[in-house]
Scaffold this motif. Structure first.
Motif, PDB file in Angstrom:
ATOM      1  N   PHE A 131       0.825  -1.212   0.000  1.00  0.00           N
ATOM      2  CA  PHE A 131       0.000   0.000   0.000  1.00  0.00           C
ATOM      3  C   PHE A 131       0.859   1.262   0.000  1.00  0.00           C
ATOM      4  O   PHE A 131       0.501   2.248  -0.648  1.00  0.00           O
ATOM      5  CB  PHE A 131      -1.001  -0.038   1.173  1.00  0.00           C
ATOM      6  CG  PHE A 131      -2.107  -1.012   0.899  1.00  0.00           C
ATOM      7  CD1 PHE A 131      -3.166  -0.652   0.091  1.00  0.00           C
ATOM      8  CD2 PHE A 131      -2.055  -2.309   1.389  1.00  0.00           C
ATOM      9  CE1 PHE A 131      -4.181  -1.561  -0.225  1.00  0.00           C
ATOM     10  CE2 PHE A 131      -3.056  -3.228   1.081  1.00  0.00           C
ATOM     11  CZ  PHE A 131      -4.113  -2.849   0.275  1.00  0.00           C
ATOM     12  N   LEU A 132       1.989   1.199   0.667  1.00  0.00           N
ATOM     13  CA  LEU A 132       2.908   2.349   0.631  1.00  0.00           C
ATOM     14  C   LEU A 132       3.379   2.589  -0.808  1.00  0.00           C
ATOM     15  O   LEU A 132       3.336   3.714  -1.324  1.00  0.00           O
ATOM     16  CB  LEU A 132       4.103   2.092   1.560  1.00  0.00           C
ATOM     17  CG  LEU A 132       5.158   3.200   1.597  1.00  0.00           C
ATOM     18  CD1 LEU A 132       4.576   4.497   2.138  1.00  0.00           C
ATOM     19  CD2 LEU A 132       6.354   2.780   2.464  1.00  0.00           C
ATOM     20  N   ASP A 133       3.794   1.522  -1.470  1.00  0.00           N
ATOM     21  CA  ASP A 133       4.282   1.651  -2.855  1.00  0.00           C
ATOM     22  C   ASP A 133       3.188   2.160  -3.787  1.00  0.00           C
ATOM     23  O   ASP A 133       3.415   3.023  -4.625  1.00  0.00           O
ATOM     24  CB  ASP A 133       4.800   0.303  -3.373  1.00  0.00           C
ATOM     25  CG  ASP A 133       6.057  -0.136  -2.636  1.00  0.00           C
ATOM     26  OD1 ASP A 133       6.679   0.722  -1.987  1.00  0.00           O
ATOM     27  OD2 ASP A 133       6.377  -1.337  -2.691  1.00  0.00           O
ATOM     28  N   LYS A 134       2.000   1.600  -3.620  1.00  0.00           N
ATOM     29  CA  LYS A 134       0.874   1.979  -4.502  1.00  0.00           C
ATOM     30  C   LYS A 134       0.532   3.459  -4.343  1.00  0.00           C
ATOM     31  O   LYS A 134       0.302   4.171  -5.320  1.00  0.00           O
ATOM     32  CB  LYS A 134      -0.370   1.161  -4.122  1.00  0.00           C
ATOM     33  CG  LYS A 134      -0.392  -0.176  -4.740  1.00  0.00           C
ATOM     34  CD  LYS A 134      -0.932  -0.048  -6.141  1.00  0.00           C
ATOM     35  CE  LYS A 134      -1.073  -1.382  -6.785  1.00  0.00           C
ATOM     36  NZ  LYS A 134      -0.801  -1.381  -8.205  1.00  0.00           N
ATOM     37  N   ILE A 135       0.452   3.901  -3.098  1.00  0.00           N
ATOM     38  CA  ILE A 135       0.065   5.299  -2.862  1.00  0.00           C
ATOM     39  C   ILE A 135       1.170   6.235  -3.351  1.00  0.00           C
ATOM     40  O   ILE A 135       0.894   7.302  -3.904  1.00  0.00           O
ATOM     41  CB  ILE A 135      -0.335   5.519  -1.381  1.00  0.00           C
ATOM     42  CG1 ILE A 135      -1.610   4.708  -1.107  1.00  0.00           C
ATOM     43  CG2 ILE A 135      -0.568   6.998  -1.074  1.00  0.00           C
ATOM     44  CD1 ILE A 135      -2.082   4.682   0.320  1.00  0.00           C
ATOM     45  N   LYS A 136       2.412   5.803  -3.239  1.00  0.00           N
ATOM     46  CA  LYS A 136       3.515   6.591  -3.816  1.00  0.00           C
ATOM     47  C   LYS A 136       3.346   6.726  -5.327  1.00  0.00           C
ATOM     48  O   LYS A 136       3.546   7.791  -5.901  1.00  0.00           O
ATOM     49  CB  LYS A 136       4.866   5.910  -3.524  1.00  0.00           C
ATOM     50  CG  LYS A 136       5.468   6.285  -2.195  1.00  0.00           C
ATOM     51  CD  LYS A 136       6.859   5.699  -2.081  1.00  0.00           C
ATOM     52  CE  LYS A 136       7.446   6.013  -0.713  1.00  0.00           C
ATOM     53  NZ  LYS A 136       8.526   5.071  -0.372  1.00  0.00           N
ATOM     54  N   GLN A 137       2.958   5.622  -5.975  1.00  0.00           N
ATOM     55  CA  GLN A 137       2.746   5.658  -7.437  1.00  0.00           C
ATOM     56  C   GLN A 137       1.605   6.611  -7.793  1.00  0.00           C
ATOM     57  O   GLN A 137       1.687   7.355  -8.763  1.00  0.00           O
ATOM     58  CB  GLN A 137       2.410   4.266  -7.978  1.00  0.00           C
ATOM     59  CG  GLN A 137       3.593   3.332  -8.069  1.00  0.00           C
ATOM     60  CD  GLN A 137       3.140   1.876  -8.235  1.00  0.00           C
ATOM     61  OE1 GLN A 137       2.008   1.586  -8.610  1.00  0.00           O
ATOM     62  NE2 GLN A 137       4.044   0.957  -7.946  1.00  0.00           N
ATOM     63  N   CYS A 138       0.548   6.574  -7.001  1.00  0.00           N
ATOM     64  CA  CYS A 138      -0.594   7.474  -7.239  1.00  0.00           C
ATOM     65  C   CYS A 138      -0.137   8.929  -7.148  1.00  0.00           C
ATOM     66  O   CYS A 138      -0.527   9.771  -7.952  1.00  0.00           O
ATOM     67  CB  CYS A 138      -1.683   7.235  -6.206  1.00  0.00           C
ATOM     68  SG  CYS A 138      -2.506   5.672  -6.414  1.00  0.00           S
TER      69      CYS A 138
END
Ligand code: SAH
Length: 443
Positions: A131-138
Motif C-alpha cells: 500500500f505504501l508503494d501503490k500510494i507513492k505511485q498514485c
C-alpha cells in the motif's frame, strides 16, 4: 523421508492458517483501531504466513473477456471452486480453469463481487509495503499531471486499488474504504499517508450506504489527531470552505476543477443562473470571471449557507447570491414567467445507480435541460453536466439533443469534457469514465 517432509509442511500450513485466521478474526471484530502483539503483526505482514495458507479461487472454464482484459472484478457466478478456507476480507489467489494464475485480490463472499483484484503479479505480496508503494505511485501520477495541491489521490479501480478513495485537500486527507477487503488495510493506508505526506489531518468519510452491501457499518471520524474539519482550499485562484465532516461525499467535488475554468470567457458581463450549485464553486468562478449577476439554487439549505459564505470569502457576495430551492420546480416556473439569462449552468447529482432505472434518469436529464435551455437568451450558453456513470457520453449528448428539439432551440457545441485527470479513465472499466461536461450555445 520425502513423506515425512510433506507431512511436516502440511502441519505447518495448517497451524499457520489457524494463527492467521484467528488474527484476522480479531481484527475484524474490532471497529476502528486494533491492538495486536507485535509478533502477530509480524505474522500478518511477513508474507510467510500468507504464502503458507493462501486460499485459491478457480474461475469457470470460460474466463470472461472482461477479466482477461484487465477488469478487476470477479462476480460470484464466475467462480468454479475455492480451495482453502475463506476468511472475508483476506487476500486470495485467483486462477483460471486451466490453473493459470490470474491475479491476487481480496475476497468477500457476502458481496456479489466476490473478489476484487489488487495485482496481476504473482510475486507481489499484499502487505503494508504494497500500500505504501501503490500510494507513492498514485502521488507520482498526480504530480506528473499537475494535480498537487488538491486532488483525488486515489481513484479506486482506476488506480488498481478497488473501492479506495482518497481526496487530498492541501495538507488534509479524506478517505473512503468501500469494501471489506480494503477496509481491513485502513491502518496500512493511514501509515502510508503519514509516511509520504506528514498530513495535518486525516478524516474517514465512510458514511456511505454501499458499505452495507459488504457487511460494513457506516461511520465517519478522525484517523489522525482531531482538527478543525472546516478547512479552506485554493482552486484557480479562489478560496473555498470544505467541510470534510458534514459536506457531501468527501466534502468537495474535485472532478469539476478543470471544467470550472472552461466557463471563463462565456460569463463575462453575463447574467448567470446556476442550479444544483452545492457550495457554489461554478457560480463563484462565474462572478470572479466577470459575470454581472449570479444567482445559484440548491435544495440543501446547508449547501446554500456554505455557498453564500464562499461568495463572501472571495469578495463577490454583492454579485453572487444563493437561495434554497427545488431546481426542477423553479426552472419550470421561471420558464413560464419568461425569465431570461445569458448563461444557465446545471450540475445535478447522479440520477441513478442501477440499470433498471436508467430510463427514468434520462427523462430527468431531458426535463432539466429542456427547462434550462428555455431560460437561455438567444445566443446565450447552457453549461450542463452529468455524473451518472450508467449514462455514457453518447447517450448524454442524445438526451441534450432531444431536449433542444423539444425546446425548439438550435444548439452548437462549444466544448465537451470529462472529469479532471486526477480521476484517470481506464478504457473498458466503464465506472471510471463517469462525468460529462458540456457547453452549448443556444441559438
Ligand atoms: N456543482 C457543484 C456540485 C453539485 S452536486 C460543485 O461543483 O461543487 C449536486 C447538488 O444538487 C447537491 O448539492 C444537491 O444538494 C443538489 N440537489 C439535488 N436535488 C436538487 C433539486 N431538486 N434542486 C436543487 N438542488 C438539488
Amino acid at each position: 523421508m520425502r513423506q515425512e517432509v510433506r507431512c511436516r509442511k502440511s502441519e505447518v500450513r495448517r497451524r499457520m492458517s489457524e494463527v492467521r485466521s484467528s488474527i484476522i478474526a480479531r481484527i475484524l471484530r474490532t471497529s476502528e483501531t486494533f491492538r495486536l502483539p507485535e509478533s502477530d503483526l509480524r505474522h500478518l505482514t511477513s508474507g510467510l504466513l500468507i504464502f503458507a495458507a493462501m486460499t485459491q479461487v478457480f474461475l469457470n472454464r470460460k474466463i470472461s473477456f472482461r477479466i482477461a482484459n484487465g477488469h478487476p472484478w470477479i462476480f460470484n457466478n464466475e467462480v468454479n471452486r475455492i480451495e482453502g478456507e475463506v476468511t472475508p476480507g483476506q487476500t486470495v489467489e485467483v486462477y483460471g480453469h486451466d490453473k493459470k494464475f490470474v491475479g491476487k485480490g481480496y475476497i468477500n463472499p457476502q458481496s456479489q463481487i466476490i473478489v476484487r483484484l489488487l495485482t496481476r503479479n504473482k510475486s507481489e505480496e499484499i502487505n503494508e509495503q504494497f500500500f505504501l508503494d501503490k500510494i507513492k505511485q498514485c502521488w507520482e501520477y498526480r504530480q506528473k499531471t499537475g494535480y498537487t495541491e488538491n486532488c483525488r489521490l486515489v481513484f479506486g479501480e482506476a488506480d488498481s486499488m478497488p473501492q479506495l478513495i482518497i481526496d487530498k485537500f492541501n495538507d488534509y486527507f479524506v478517505i473512503q474504504t468501500l469494501a471489506l477487503g480494503i477496509d481491513v488495510w485502513k491502518p496500512a493506508i493511514v501509515n502510508a499517508l503519514n509516511t509520504i505526506f506528514k498530513p495535518k489531518g486525516i478524516y474517514e468519510r465512510n458514511d456511505v450506504p454501499v458499505r452495507e452491501l459488504e457487511g460494513l457499518p457506516q461511520q465517519k471520524g478522525f484517523l489522525s489527531a482531531p482538527f478543525d474539519t472546516k478547512i479552506i482550499i485554493n482552486e484557480n485562484g479562489l478560496k473555498f470552505y470544505v467541510d470534510v465532516e458534514n459536506g457531501q461525499k468527501t466534502g468537495y467535488f474535485l472532478d469539476q476543477q478543470d471544467n470550472r475554468k472552461a466557463i471563463q470567457h462565456i460569463v463575462k458581463g453575463a447574467d448567470v443562473l446556476g442550479a444544483f450549485t452545492y457550495t457554489g464553486t461554478f457560480e463563484i468562478h462565474a462572478a470572479h470571471y466577470g459575470a454581472k449577476s449570479v444567482l445559484g439554487l440548491d435544495i440543501s439549505a446547508n449547501a446554500v449557507q456554505q455557498a453564500n459564505d464562499n461568495a463572501a470569502l472571495n469578495g463577490v457576495g454583492d454579485r453572487c447570491k444563493f437561495e434554497a430551492a427545488n431546481a426542477f420546480d423553479v426552472l419550470k416556473q421561471w420558464g413560464k414567467e419568461g425569465r431570461q439569462y445569458d448563461v444557465v449552468m446545471l450540475d445535478p447529482p447522479a440520477f441513478t445507480k442501477s440499470r433498471e432505472t436508467i430510463q427514468k434518469a434520462i427523462t430527468g436529464y431531458k426535463e432539466i435541460n429542456l427547462r434550462g435551455m428555455k431560460l437561455v437568451k438567444p445566443g446565450g450558453f447552457l453549461v450542463t453536466s452529468s455524473c451518472t456513470n450508467l449514462v455514457n457520453p453518447e447517450l448524454f449528448l442524445q438526451t441534450i439533443d432531444m431536449a433542444a428539439k423539444d425546446a425548439r432551440r438550435k444548439i452548437r457545441q462549444v466544448c465537451f469534457q470529462t472529469q479532471s485527470s486526477d480521476h484517470p479513465i481506464i478504457w473498458n472499466l466503464e465506472n471510471t469514465q463517469y462525468l460529462k461536461f458540456l457547453i452549448v450555445q443556444v441559438l
